[in-house]
Design a protein around this motif. Structure first.
Motif, PDB file in Angstrom:
ATOM      1  N   THR A  59       0.654  -1.124   0.075  1.00  0.00           N
ATOM      2  CA  THR A  59      -0.044  -0.197   0.099  1.00  0.00           C
ATOM      3  C   THR A  59       0.653   1.352   0.143  1.00  0.00           C
ATOM      4  O   THR A  59       0.573   2.244  -0.801  1.00  0.00           O
ATOM      5  CB  THR A  59      -0.917  -0.152   1.275  1.00  0.00           C
ATOM      6  OG1 THR A  59      -1.878  -1.085   1.180  1.00  0.00           O
ATOM      7  CG2 THR A  59      -1.882   1.192   1.119  1.00  0.00           C
ATOM      8  N   LEU A  60       2.090   1.269   0.923  1.00  0.00           N
ATOM      9  CA  LEU A  60       2.820   2.307   0.879  1.00  0.00           C
ATOM     10  C   LEU A  60       3.618   2.692  -0.111  1.00  0.00           C
ATOM     11  O   LEU A  60       3.641   3.738  -0.961  1.00  0.00           O
ATOM     12  CB  LEU A  60       3.874   2.385   2.148  1.00  0.00           C
ATOM     13  CG  LEU A  60       4.642   3.638   2.166  1.00  0.00           C
ATOM     14  CD1 LEU A  60       4.082   4.834   2.550  1.00  0.00           C
ATOM     15  CD2 LEU A  60       5.593   3.177   3.548  1.00  0.00           C
ATOM     16  N   ALA A  61       4.020   1.625  -0.906  1.00  0.00           N
ATOM     17  CA  ALA A  61       4.775   1.521  -2.407  1.00  0.00           C
ATOM     18  C   ALA A  61       3.904   2.015  -3.562  1.00  0.00           C
ATOM     19  O   ALA A  61       4.029   2.850  -4.174  1.00  0.00           O
ATOM     20  CB  ALA A  61       5.222   0.389  -2.478  1.00  0.00           C
ATOM     21  N   ALA A  62       2.671   1.538  -3.236  1.00  0.00           N
ATOM     22  CA  ALA A  62       1.592   2.017  -4.449  1.00  0.00           C
ATOM     23  C   ALA A  62       1.155   3.424  -4.148  1.00  0.00           C
ATOM     24  O   ALA A  62       1.266   4.255  -5.393  1.00  0.00           O
ATOM     25  CB  ALA A  62       0.241   1.212  -4.417  1.00  0.00           C
ATOM     26  N   LEU A  63       1.208   3.999  -2.927  1.00  0.00           N
ATOM     27  CA  LEU A  63       0.876   5.259  -2.699  1.00  0.00           C
ATOM     28  C   LEU A  63       1.820   6.375  -3.187  1.00  0.00           C
ATOM     29  O   LEU A  63       1.550   7.170  -3.746  1.00  0.00           O
ATOM     30  CB  LEU A  63       0.455   5.605  -1.404  1.00  0.00           C
ATOM     31  CG  LEU A  63      -0.005   6.919  -0.841  1.00  0.00           C
ATOM     32  CD1 LEU A  63      -1.142   7.341  -1.471  1.00  0.00           C
ATOM     33  CD2 LEU A  63      -0.272   7.054   0.800  1.00  0.00           C
ATOM     34  N   THR A  64       3.339   5.821  -3.010  1.00  0.00           N
ATOM     35  CA  THR A  64       4.483   6.461  -3.480  1.00  0.00           C
ATOM     36  C   THR A  64       4.423   6.513  -4.782  1.00  0.00           C
ATOM     37  O   THR A  64       4.707   7.592  -5.692  1.00  0.00           O
ATOM     38  CB  THR A  64       5.724   5.896  -2.638  1.00  0.00           C
ATOM     39  OG1 THR A  64       5.746   5.607  -1.343  1.00  0.00           O
ATOM     40  CG2 THR A  64       6.837   6.784  -3.073  1.00  0.00           C
ATOM     41  N   MET A  65       4.210   5.533  -5.669  1.00  0.00           N
ATOM     42  CA  MET A  65       4.336   5.541  -7.201  1.00  0.00           C
ATOM     43  C   MET A  65       2.950   6.317  -7.676  1.00  0.00           C
ATOM     44  O   MET A  65       3.434   7.306  -8.592  1.00  0.00           O
ATOM     45  CB  MET A  65       4.148   4.182  -7.531  1.00  0.00           C
ATOM     46  CG  MET A  65       5.260   3.141  -7.294  1.00  0.00           C
ATOM     47  SD  MET A  65       6.934   3.732  -8.071  1.00  0.00           S
ATOM     48  CE  MET A  65       6.649   3.448  -9.785  1.00  0.00           C
ATOM     49  N   THR A  66       1.921   6.586  -7.075  1.00  0.00           N
ATOM     50  CA  THR A  66       0.988   7.230  -7.590  1.00  0.00           C
ATOM     51  C   THR A  66       1.334   8.715  -7.384  1.00  0.00           C
ATOM     52  O   THR A  66       0.879   9.674  -8.197  1.00  0.00           O
ATOM     53  CB  THR A  66      -0.474   6.749  -6.664  1.00  0.00           C
ATOM     54  OG1 THR A  66      -0.745   5.474  -7.101  1.00  0.00           O
ATOM     55  CG2 THR A  66      -1.613   7.638  -7.264  1.00  0.00           C
ATOM     56  N   LEU A  67       1.730   9.219  -6.252  1.00  0.00           N
ATOM     57  CA  LEU A  67       1.873  10.496  -5.999  1.00  0.00           C
ATOM     58  C   LEU A  67       3.168  11.070  -6.737  1.00  0.00           C
ATOM     59  O   LEU A  67       3.037  12.052  -7.222  1.00  0.00           O
ATOM     60  CB  LEU A  67       2.439  10.767  -4.359  1.00  0.00           C
ATOM     61  CG  LEU A  67       1.259  10.402  -3.388  1.00  0.00           C
ATOM     62  CD1 LEU A  67       1.847  10.730  -1.953  1.00  0.00           C
ATOM     63  CD2 LEU A  67       0.214  11.514  -3.657  1.00  0.00           C
ATOM     64  N   SER A  68       4.180  10.202  -7.183  1.00  0.00           N
ATOM     65  CA  SER A  68       5.105  10.586  -8.164  1.00  0.00           C
ATOM     66  C   SER A  68       4.557  10.830  -9.405  1.00  0.00           C
ATOM     67  O   SER A  68       5.010  11.797 -10.235  1.00  0.00           O
ATOM     68  CB  SER A  68       6.238   9.412  -8.239  1.00  0.00           C
ATOM     69  OG  SER A  68       6.766   9.058  -6.859  1.00  0.00           O
ATOM     70  N   LEU A  69       3.530  10.185  -9.800  1.00  0.00           N
ATOM     71  CA  LEU A  69       2.905  10.106 -11.237  1.00  0.00           C
ATOM     72  C   LEU A  69       2.233  11.588 -11.116  1.00  0.00           C
ATOM     73  O   LEU A  69       2.173  12.260 -12.290  1.00  0.00           O
ATOM     74  CB  LEU A  69       1.940   9.083 -11.557  1.00  0.00           C
ATOM     75  CG  LEU A  69       1.264   9.170 -12.676  1.00  0.00           C
ATOM     76  CD1 LEU A  69       1.646   9.241 -13.979  1.00  0.00           C
ATOM     77  CD2 LEU A  69       0.082   8.154 -12.535  1.00  0.00           C
ATOM     78  N   THR A  70       1.497  11.847 -10.119  1.00  0.00           N
ATOM     79  CA  THR A  70       0.752  13.243 -10.000  1.00  0.00           C
ATOM     80  C   THR A  70       1.742  14.428 -10.141  1.00  0.00           C
ATOM     81  O   THR A  70       1.358  15.518 -10.845  1.00  0.00           O
ATOM     82  CB  THR A  70      -0.156  13.103  -8.537  1.00  0.00           C
ATOM     83  OG1 THR A  70      -1.005  12.028  -8.505  1.00  0.00           O
ATOM     84  CG2 THR A  70      -0.993  14.394  -8.417  1.00  0.00           C
ATOM     85  N   LEU A  71       2.945  14.146  -9.284  1.00  0.00           N
ATOM     86  CA  LEU A  71       3.789  15.388  -9.343  1.00  0.00           C
ATOM     87  C   LEU A  71       4.419  15.192 -10.757  1.00  0.00           C
ATOM     88  O   LEU A  71       4.887  16.523 -11.196  1.00  0.00           O
ATOM     89  CB  LEU A  71       4.807  15.089  -8.112  1.00  0.00           C
ATOM     90  CG  LEU A  71       4.260  15.089  -6.684  1.00  0.00           C
ATOM     91  CD1 LEU A  71       5.259  14.649  -5.434  1.00  0.00           C
ATOM     92  CD2 LEU A  71       3.577  16.656  -6.420  1.00  0.00           C
ATOM     93  N   LEU A  72       4.610  14.480 -11.237  1.00  0.00           N
ATOM     94  CA  LEU A  72       5.674  14.423 -12.480  1.00  0.00           C
ATOM     95  C   LEU A  72       4.767  14.794 -13.769  1.00  0.00           C
ATOM     96  O   LEU A  72       5.298  15.364 -14.805  1.00  0.00           O
ATOM     97  CB  LEU A  72       6.489  13.348 -12.726  1.00  0.00           C
ATOM     98  CG  LEU A  72       7.441  12.976 -11.592  1.00  0.00           C
ATOM     99  CD1 LEU A  72       8.323  11.781 -11.778  1.00  0.00           C
ATOM    100  CD2 LEU A  72       8.727  14.210 -11.596  1.00  0.00           C
ATOM    101  N   VAL A  73       3.464  14.328 -13.912  1.00  0.00           N
ATOM    102  CA  VAL A  73       2.759  14.468 -15.053  1.00  0.00           C
ATOM    103  C   VAL A  73       1.367  15.337 -14.884  1.00  0.00           C
ATOM    104  O   VAL A  73       1.275  16.209 -15.577  1.00  0.00           O
ATOM    105  CB  VAL A  73       2.350  13.053 -15.646  1.00  0.00           C
ATOM    106  CG1 VAL A  73       1.485  13.179 -16.830  1.00  0.00           C
ATOM    107  CG2 VAL A  73       3.671  12.133 -15.738  1.00  0.00           C
ATOM    108  N   ILE A  74       0.671  15.096 -13.970  1.00  0.00           N
ATOM    109  CA  ILE A  74      -0.517  15.634 -13.790  1.00  0.00           C
ATOM    110  C   ILE A  74      -0.504  17.133 -13.552  1.00  0.00           C
ATOM    111  O   ILE A  74      -1.290  17.849 -14.095  1.00  0.00           O
ATOM    112  CB  ILE A  74      -1.554  14.859 -13.009  1.00  0.00           C
ATOM    113  CG1 ILE A  74      -1.840  13.562 -13.261  1.00  0.00           C
ATOM    114  CG2 ILE A  74      -2.967  15.588 -12.605  1.00  0.00           C
ATOM    115  CD1 ILE A  74      -2.442  12.677 -12.211  1.00  0.00           C
TER     116      ILE A  74
END
Length: 356
Positions: A59-74
């Protein structure tokens, strides 16, 4: 025997109807799901390393990857959409004010353009001098321009919304990816037997190759463009660099940005820096596309340029902004599978020597 065959046909029909019903329900979210799947497949090795460092806390790893996608792309895409809308509005206000004051004149650098500069300058001055012709041209142009800007703004806004939904979906793909992989593998084995493992490897390698090619090339062009904009002292370097990143996903897109920067330099009397910007853009910014993209995409699929172009354009028409990623990826997967099945090209797994 006949009873068993009839039972199998009924079961197959029920499965087909159920699949169509699921696709119909998920149709509004299909673009976001496909984009999230492509992103997760591309970044799965990085997620695996992060999972090891976090001692298996999915869960923590998935949340970290999702937040990284948000910061870098969205977030960068949302900032580009907001700044474009703000700049377009202010530009329309300036043009309206200049028309009301009667001070709308072509810039001096237009006359200095070789061969056609004087003719263009004379035409624009005659057009401005004739109030009736100017108003007629404005009346004919304002509605198409407003419609185009409105459509572009809605597309960008929809793209931000789709990517936000894709980020949300990607969290669950990361967290439950192993279970999904097991289910998909079992289903593929039921359909195509022993070829399932090879097909899964081809799909994963192709998706990674195309996504690495698209995003890697976009990032490289954005960094080279940022350096050139900084050297030439062009304003709003971060915004222009993000726009180069976004427009590089479209064939012949970056010249719109660095060409506009060169025109801005010419209009402010910076002829030398304008020429520098043209040379830098043509040989370095656009040159990156000819070096980095084939090198990265060739790791997954040697997709012909025509299919890449059709994939980008068709993907945007079918799925909106995220279709720039989905279209080429789908065509690359289909092209690779067809090449492998028809034995016109060795499977990707054999080329690379390994699987997922």
């Amino acid at each position: 025997m006949e009873q068993s065959r009839g039972r199998n046909i009924t079961r197959a029909g029920a499965v087909i109807l159920l699949t169509l019903g699921c696709l119909y329900v998920l149709q509004p979210f299909l673009a976001a799901i496909l984009f999230a799947a492509a992103v997760v497949i591309s970044s799965w090795p990085l997620y695996g390393k992060l999972l090891v460092r976090l001692r298996g806390r999915r869960t923590l790893a998935a949340l970290t990857m999702t937040l990284s996608l948000t910061l870098l792309v969205i977030i960068p895409l949302a900032l580009v959409a907001y700044n474009l809308a703000d700049n377009v509005a202010s530009s329309f206000d300036q043009i309206r004010g200049a028309l009301n004051d009667g001070e709308l004149l072509p810039p001096a650098w237009i006359r200095n353009m070789p061969l056609v500069g004087e003719q263009i300058d004379n035409y624009l001055r005659q057009l401005v001098a004739s109030r009736e012709r100017m108003m007629e041209l404005a009346r004919r142009s304002v509605e198409p321009a407003r419609h185009a800007l409105l459509s572009g703004g809605m597309m960008l806004g929809a793209g931000v919304a789709q990517m936000s939904l894709a980020a949300f979906v990607s969290f669950f793909f990361y967290r439950d990816g192993e279970a999904l992989k097991t289910v998909i593998g079992a289903a593929m084995r039921r359909i195509i037997d022993e070829d399932a493992a090879g097909v899964i490897d081809i799909v994963s390698q192709t998706v990674r190759g195309v996504m690495y090619g698209l995003l890697g090339t976009a990032l490289a062009q954005a960094l080279v463009a940022a350096l050139g904009f900084t050297i030439a002292r062009v304003p709003a370097v971060p915004l222009l660099s993000v726009m180069v990143f976004v427009f590089s996903l479209i064939p012949v897109g970056p010249p719109i940005i660095w060409g506009g920067a060169a025109l801005w330099l010419f209009s402010h009397g910076e002829t030398g820096w304008g020429i520098f910007m043209l040379v830098w853009g043509f040989f370095l910014i656009s040159g990156v596309d000819n070096v980095v993209r084939p090198m990265l995409i060739s790791r997954g699929s040697s997709l012909p340029f025509l299919l890449t172009l059709l994939g980008v354009l068709g993907g945007v028409i079918a799925f909106g902004v995220v279709g720039m990623f989905i279209g080429p990826t789908l065509l690359a997967v289909g092209y690779s599978l067809m090449s492998g099945w028809t034995h016109t090209k060795d499977p990707i797994v054999k080329q690379n020597g390994n699987g997922v």
